[in-house]
Motif scaffolding. Structure first.
Motif, mmCIF file in Angstrom:
data_model
loop_
_atom_site.group_PDB
_atom_site.id
_atom_site.type_symbol
_atom_site.label_atom_id
_atom_site.label_comp_id
_atom_site.label_asym_id
_atom_site.label_seq_id
_atom_site.Cartn_x
_atom_site.Cartn_y
_atom_site.Cartn_z
ATOM 1 N N ALA A 65 58.252 -2.221 -6.976
ATOM 2 C CA ALA A 65 59.622 -2.648 -7.234
ATOM 3 C C ALA A 65 60.607 -2.004 -6.253
ATOM 4 O O ALA A 65 61.748 -2.433 -6.148
ATOM 5 C CB ALA A 65 60.019 -2.320 -8.675
ATOM 6 N N HIS B 134 54.329 -10.953 -7.088
ATOM 7 C CA HIS B 134 53.594 -9.690 -7.067
ATOM 8 C C HIS B 134 53.005 -9.407 -8.440
ATOM 9 O O HIS B 134 51.815 -9.094 -8.576
ATOM 10 C CB HIS B 134 54.515 -8.541 -6.657
ATOM 11 N N PHE C 269 53.720 -2.701 -15.599
ATOM 12 C CA PHE C 269 55.129 -2.756 -15.961
ATOM 13 C C PHE C 269 55.764 -3.837 -15.081
ATOM 14 O O PHE C 269 55.896 -3.657 -13.869
ATOM 15 C CB PHE C 269 55.769 -1.387 -15.729
ATOM 16 N N THR D 15 53.067 9.546 -18.937
ATOM 17 C CA THR D 15 53.421 9.496 -20.351
ATOM 18 C C THR D 15 53.485 10.903 -20.913
ATOM 19 O O THR D 15 52.495 11.634 -20.889
ATOM 20 C CB THR D 15 52.353 8.697 -21.116
ATOM 21 N N ILE E 97 48.994 -9.010 -9.357
ATOM 22 C CA ILE E 97 48.444 -7.733 -9.839
ATOM 23 C C ILE E 97 47.708 -7.942 -11.158
ATOM 24 O O ILE E 97 46.589 -7.454 -11.353
ATOM 25 C CB ILE E 97 49.571 -6.684 -10.002
ATOM 26 N N VAL F 173 51.261 4.934 -26.044
ATOM 27 C CA VAL F 173 50.219 5.591 -25.266
ATOM 28 C C VAL F 173 50.045 7.039 -25.727
ATOM 29 O O VAL F 173 48.925 7.513 -25.955
ATOM 30 C CB VAL F 173 50.547 5.545 -23.756
ATOM 31 N N ASN G 247 61.360 2.844 -24.779
ATOM 32 C CA ASN G 247 60.010 2.944 -24.223
ATOM 33 C C ASN G 247 58.943 2.887 -25.312
ATOM 34 O O ASN G 247 58.218 3.860 -25.564
ATOM 35 C CB ASN G 247 59.892 4.230 -23.393
ATOM 36 N N ILE H 157 46.299 -1.348 -6.209
ATOM 37 C CA ILE H 157 45.800 -1.391 -7.579
ATOM 38 C C ILE H 157 44.682 -0.375 -7.763
ATOM 39 O O ILE H 157 43.763 -0.304 -6.966
ATOM 40 C CB ILE H 157 45.289 -2.796 -7.921
ATOM 41 N N ASP I 75 53.651 1.579 -2.462
ATOM 42 C CA ASP I 75 53.004 1.720 -3.775
ATOM 43 C C ASP I 75 52.029 2.905 -3.832
ATOM 44 O O ASP I 75 50.870 2.747 -4.240
ATOM 45 C CB ASP I 75 52.286 0.400 -4.139
ATOM 46 N N GLU J 30 58.849 -5.557 -15.170
ATOM 47 C CA GLU J 30 60.283 -5.608 -14.859
ATOM 48 C C GLU J 30 60.535 -5.051 -13.459
ATOM 49 O O GLU J 30 60.022 -3.993 -13.104
ATOM 50 C CB GLU J 30 61.032 -4.766 -15.881
ATOM 51 N N GLY J 31 61.340 -5.742 -12.681
ATOM 52 C CA GLY J 31 61.705 -5.250 -11.359
ATOM 53 C C GLY J 31 60.739 -5.693 -10.279
ATOM 54 O O GLY J 31 61.074 -5.678 -9.103
ATOM 55 N N LYS J 32 59.534 -6.070 -10.682
ATOM 56 C CA LYS J 32 58.590 -6.544 -9.680
ATOM 57 C C LYS J 32 58.862 -8.012 -9.371
ATOM 58 O O LYS J 32 59.202 -8.790 -10.257
ATOM 59 C CB LYS J 32 57.148 -6.417 -10.197
ATOM 60 N N HIS J 33 58.688 -8.387 -8.123
ATOM 61 C CA HIS J 33 58.762 -9.785 -7.727
ATOM 62 C C HIS J 33 57.731 -10.570 -8.552
ATOM 63 O O HIS J 33 56.608 -10.114 -8.743
ATOM 64 C CB HIS J 33 58.448 -9.879 -6.226
ATOM 65 N N ALA K 75 51.084 -3.695 -3.200
ATOM 66 C CA ALA K 75 50.645 -2.862 -4.319
ATOM 67 C C ALA K 75 49.273 -2.311 -4.018
ATOM 68 O O ALA K 75 48.478 -2.957 -3.341
ATOM 69 C CB ALA K 75 50.615 -3.673 -5.612
ATOM 70 N N GLY L 50 55.398 3.686 -23.893
ATOM 71 C CA GLY L 50 55.071 5.097 -23.690
ATOM 72 C C GLY L 50 54.765 5.797 -25.004
ATOM 73 O O GLY L 50 53.843 6.612 -25.089
ATOM 74 N N TYR M 216 64.176 2.103 -16.360
ATOM 75 C CA TYR M 216 64.748 1.482 -17.555
ATOM 76 C C TYR M 216 65.159 2.609 -18.477
ATOM 77 O O TYR M 216 64.885 3.779 -18.214
ATOM 78 C CB TYR M 216 63.734 0.545 -18.208
#
Lengths: 256, 256, 256, 256, 256, 256, 256, 256
Positions: free
Chosen positions: B133, E67, E59, D229, E71, E243, E237, E44, B157, E61-64, E42, E240, B210
């Protein structure tokens, strides 16, 4: 077979091995201490300073005075040269008493303890301040830059309230490889300097001001939002500015 | 006697005088426009780009679209090469339509309009991102650095959540003259990188995150308070990081 | 006996009484409306504008569009001249449709509706901006200052990134009675101007910038912490700056 | 019939009844004091500590020194074991003087008064710090965790500026049931640790730093925005981290 | 010799080698892709999910969007199970179209894409919310916790405005291994719950409120300053929190 | 035996038992629903509204529209009277469609849905605003106060820019039992009112202003730091101010 | 004709006139001092206290000690009863020495100087604190409320960490006319109390806490964002809470 | 030929040349010191004070006491008149001892050292304070304004808690050319004054207040967001307000 002082430099270990005073296995065992010496409250990293050739630096503020004293002493023993920043005079007295035979100086305005002699100085860094109250931060940068082997000059008290004071010095400033600008209040000097010279510029905001100055956040934010291009370090972080300037200055000077 | 287009470069003026197409007094009169061209809503400074040799840059965000268009066009006419940062696609279309015969490219991810070809690329800058991002900001830095004549590579990344990703690339990163680290969230990559390499490091915090990320203030403050040494630029300021990196890279590369 | 339109100016009431068209008790009753006219959602104060001689101003943002329309109309009917600031084009269309026979202009960049002709302009105010993105705020100041009877000139886009742009105009700026400086980003222009001229200086920070600019708080705080002396108004408050400048300019000009 | 000391534990009351030294009605009356003892300025809750088996804790900062002294004494009389956190040495002296026959220790770095012996220690908690200035907070966590019956080990001064210091210890850290990471400045150690181990991680930001560190808000926000986390507690809250770690460690250890 | 799909799991590689379909050198070459697959935008990390046994999480949000799609697809191909959090419905449609033969579900309230079936669920986590506006965050936690193999129950809308609502459920909550409390406004539910139960408590502040709620900073700060002991995660979150709860719950459940 | 609708008021249950339509055990079972009705996403507390005699209020913002609709409907069925604050017109249409036979009104400026008729109005509350942009918040207070059975009057647009506007109304304001002052910008009206009257004053800051108004934090902080005495509620919380005023007004009026 | 002490109460003046000791013109002249006595550094308003019947209050913090002393003395001479809040012990000693024949008490915990006897106490106010560190603020409220003629009771140290402590006292709290809740840390007690009682509730946040407590802003914001309804006063403003509570309590009690 | 004291005013140099005591070349050389005197830690600008005719001002806070002393002495020697603001009594003693034959006064409340006699006072500035704790800031403004040749009057302690105190003085205030309003807490006096008078108004917020007053940011923001028009200076900046007021007052008074 010598047994006693476990913490030696690699150079010392090799010498002892060569002289037959230390066997190979013992040398390998001791070599672990060359890099990271575990003082329980601190893990001192000798490798770093050995590799880089300039003195290891101890940030003293917030550390228990006995811890700070011991860390500086251990580093001095191995590396010969150490800087202790944000150091009190009391800490200096302790270090000075413990390091007989070492060259120990206290730079009062800069609040820096310097053990050992500065390296040869190459290249050119200029440190500029907006006002005379910014001097302690500038001096921390000055002492650090010099100790790390940079030819360093100072132009103090040339803030934008009287532009002609700056203009008198702009040509000499423009000749440096890197310029450190130290300014509090609204930090406008950084923007003006950035418009006048074309060398890498490092901004150090200071907590100088009153009323709504937010302990230096105002010049910090002003520098970050400047119409000029500069790399900004933390409020009052003369040391960090000097290290960054030194990295650039050495890179430039060694290439030439 | 040629009368019409008032705004010419000094080179053009001298050429016209030499060729007898312009008399001396008229040339002196027109030369004032070489430096600062007054568009009423903007005072364009041609001197800067001529002197520095790399393209003049227009920060487009916040400017009225007609103003931005006109400024880019005027700069292109004199200098040949212009960058328009924070540019919308709509602005690109206007500029592209007006500048027939020019090389006009829109870098979409970077939101940069580039007029003219990049200079020859020297030295070495590496741009590193923590996550995917962060790429738009990194691309703004990339396009700018390349346009200003820097050999520039990307390592994207490699955030600290998986340290081995970074370790795979650390040797190539360490070889650059300057490193730009682009990171959002808590910005820890800057600190880790700073502990691993010894080259000038420029941190660009991004507004990625966020919850309590405060629009990028968290990585900004983390970078400023880093245990490592780096020069920090404004949140999302890929352009500024590239200019600073370019200053250092050129200084180093020209000396060598 | 005239009965119908209850809201008249004192002048109108006296005239009607003199002409025998209104009896004294009725005039006294109606005179209460001269000062404060209760529209339920607003209590319009006609006294203020009558006394001061310059147009009453309606801050339109946040007001229900019907409320804003009605307030402007009522003021126009009594005073002839009104300014509506932070006005949308839609509001302008409503006002313009309702006020037949009035001179109604919409200043688009400034977002100001102007009803009636500006007063004769005396003295001298100069409005200076750092960049071209600051122009909308500067235009609000310009329209307001002109409407209040001040001779007003503009010097736009002379920020400190290129000091010579400012220097070209410094002499004409220094001749004004008051100077309004409009700047975003780090607001350094205010400090530089304050060091160069010796006239009352009013700073208007703008929300121009990106990243950590905090919606204009950075230039606001920079101006408040400036090493120069200036009176600061709210972020983007071109209107307020103009009113304060007008108070000073009129005081100076009337005395002379 | 014994009349005098009203505040006894339920165990004491049952014993007295059994021994015929207290009649049933009186025992019921006194049993109310077992739970909540009203000292006017404080309502001490004895039930909590009796039920949980680990010592009751008194947060001493901000309390009038006489109030703090009395609360600790009353708790000690009933429960035998008490912790007083954020305690001055002066408070320790008062408590120690009043509690003859009790085991009273002052942990100076941790600023904790401990009355009585720690419980048997089970499971495994590791406490990691980034620097040596973080040690006081880590020690508060250590003393608390040990007092609550957790086997606890320490790994201090392994911040990310020298990653190899951390790597030397990562295997032993990974074997704990829970890890507490204590870090100031930019708190990057939390993110790096979180990427390397897979055990519950509790972050304690400290107010260590200078310039723009915002009294610990920078590492606090960095930890909350970490790509790793972790559960975060208040700045400097070593005690809270230890209690949470103890809840997890006991849950795990008792099950096994 | 099979040549084509380069990205396989280690299990697949070993199977191919065993079956003679892949030679050893080729297998070693391909094994590098098992761990980190470089998509340019990225890197991975397949190792992580393989090792831990629960799904890798993206996650979004914010990623194209392209993309993010790619992923998720790559992870699904190797690991079979993926979570995409903060995912739009549009992203779901792309993923669902690309992953024929996979089980792809979009949890709308939680904004989570789930590829593959949840693991067997062990232990016990309870998720509690203060109000019904906190449900989206709670659902993100719920979907995540279930996907990671935790038996998870919900108790929604039991804020302190009506304490009896909470009291009706307190006994069942107290039986879980871990409790996640999701609350906005002033977050008081966390403090009250912390006083009533003795299990590890994880607080998730939400951006629910109005006026001075500071986008969730008020419950965040309230939880950090709570008189109760809890580990706090970032505003909103839910992922989080799940997790961390899963780490604790698995540790406890596996031991038993 | 009636079986079907499980959610009835206690009154309905007793009546059914008396009439022999419901046996005692079944009534006891159903009585649990009288108090808290579990809709899965919400736990509706009917007891509260029954006990207090005024309508239950649903804060609609942030709730899923289907959730909000269903909660209002369930409350209306049992209690007859409900307020839905921060409600959209769309929500109103859904509620209105579902509650045939009920009196459902949408107060547009106040954004409040009102089901059922207001109670008889006693005592006296006055609501004062500084400007006309503060009216929406004032109307929320007005509708709430009236619905809760308070005689309520309004004095709008009497800010301190024109003190005489306030002075015209000060005597009638001073006669109320409680005064609610609604103000944005710098909130000075609260201080001035507090110096002029001696009745309990409740301040409601509004997010009206521009530039550095911080979304209402400026009048909020100004009211909290006022030289006058007032109880402050959250920014824009017209509802909360009305409830507090109603508590005071009823206490005073019932006693008399 | 009496000439000497110019500052008398209106009652004294009328008495003197009646007794023939003062002529009418002189009395009128002196009557101006009854209301506002100009001490150059302060303009004392005697009218206020005379009218209201309860003691005038001097906020002593920040005032020059000689100014504070003189103001208290002048008020005492005319009104007999004065409160000096935020007063040092040193100020008390000065006042006590100067006011021979007056009843002067220093309330140490509350830091209040009280001159004269409290009024008869009517109605009922309860002051509740969350912890024992909140007591100084609560005592300021207590002394003020009692001095202003309110029957006032205290319930200290009943924070939500142990809900049963609060529950033991909830019935007596609920019987008051007004409740003042004093709480630091996360201020959750205010929300819980607000859910349990139905009387006007006034919240006083205190600067009690550590780490991220922001000097009391955390409980301040928590109270403003509470799901319960309360009127909030400034951090630590026990005095203001008592005045507001007194206004309500007197209104209720006088009506009955 | 006189050689010794190098730093002289231009007047002195011309006189010496005229008298034949200094040759022309030497005079030209020395004239450089007239303007900027380089003390290493400070670059004193004599030109400014010579040109403007009023005393040069030294902001002493933050400067090393020896630096401050020396700067004041050098300015005094050339200009005769100097102000040292934010000066300690200790600094005064040093200056006073060094400047024998000069008129040196320490204004204690204002913390200003004044060297030399104030200029003749023209025009009219009024300084108004809200409370008596605002007096030190007001006095700094008063001493500065008087020293710069302005007729200046004071109206202290007329805050809005008692409006009649202000009203008693409003007519005299309205007659000034400029009004400085000094206020802490919520700063409402600025708004009220701005509604009552029509002269340029300069607001000086002070750090007077407690609890959430944010060290003066509350009145600062209140003034910036005022419904009235005023120019605001930094918190506690009485000096800056006086300089701005002096600029306006002199402009007005000289024109007349």
């Amino acid at each position: 077979m010598d047994k006693s002082p476990k913490v030696r430099s690699l150079e010392q270990l090799f010498a002892l091995v060569k002289e037959g005073k230390l066997d190979v296995n013992e040398a390998i065992e001791q070599s672990k201490n060359c890099y990271i010496q575990d003082l329980d409250f601190a893990k001192i990293d000798h490798h770093r300073s050995l590799r880089k050739g300039y003195p290891e630096v101890v940030f003293c503020e917030g550390k228990h005075i006995e811890h700070a004293t011991q860390i500086i002493i251990e580093l001095a023993k191995i590396n010969g040269r150490v800087l202790g920043t944000r150091a009190t005079h009391e800490l200096y007295l302790r270090v000075e008493a413990a390091l007989k035979g070492f060259d120990v100086v206290y730079h009062e305005l800069a609040r820096v303890i310097e053990v050992g002699q500065p390296k040869d100085q190459i290249g050119h860094i200029t440190i500029v301040t907006a006002g005379s109250a910014d001097i302690p931060v500038a001096e921390e940068a000055y002492v650090t830059a010099r100790a790390m082997g940079n030819h360093t000059t100072k132009v103090y008290d040339v803030g934008v309230a009287g532009l002609h004071r700056l203009m008198n010095h702009i040509d000499e400033i423009a000749k440096s490889n890197v310029v450190i600008v130290v300014a509090g209040m609204e930090g406008a000097l950084a923007s003006v300097l950035g418009g006048l010279i074309d060398k890498p510029l490092i901004g150090v905001p200071t907590a100088i001001g009153y009323g709504s100055h937010l302990d230096g956040f105002v010049p910090l934010l002003a520098m970050l939002n400047s119409c000029a291009t500069l790399g900004v370090v933390n409020i009052g972080n003369g040391f960090g500015a000097a290290v960054l300037a030194s990295q650039i200055n050495h890179l430039v000077s060694k290439k030439s």
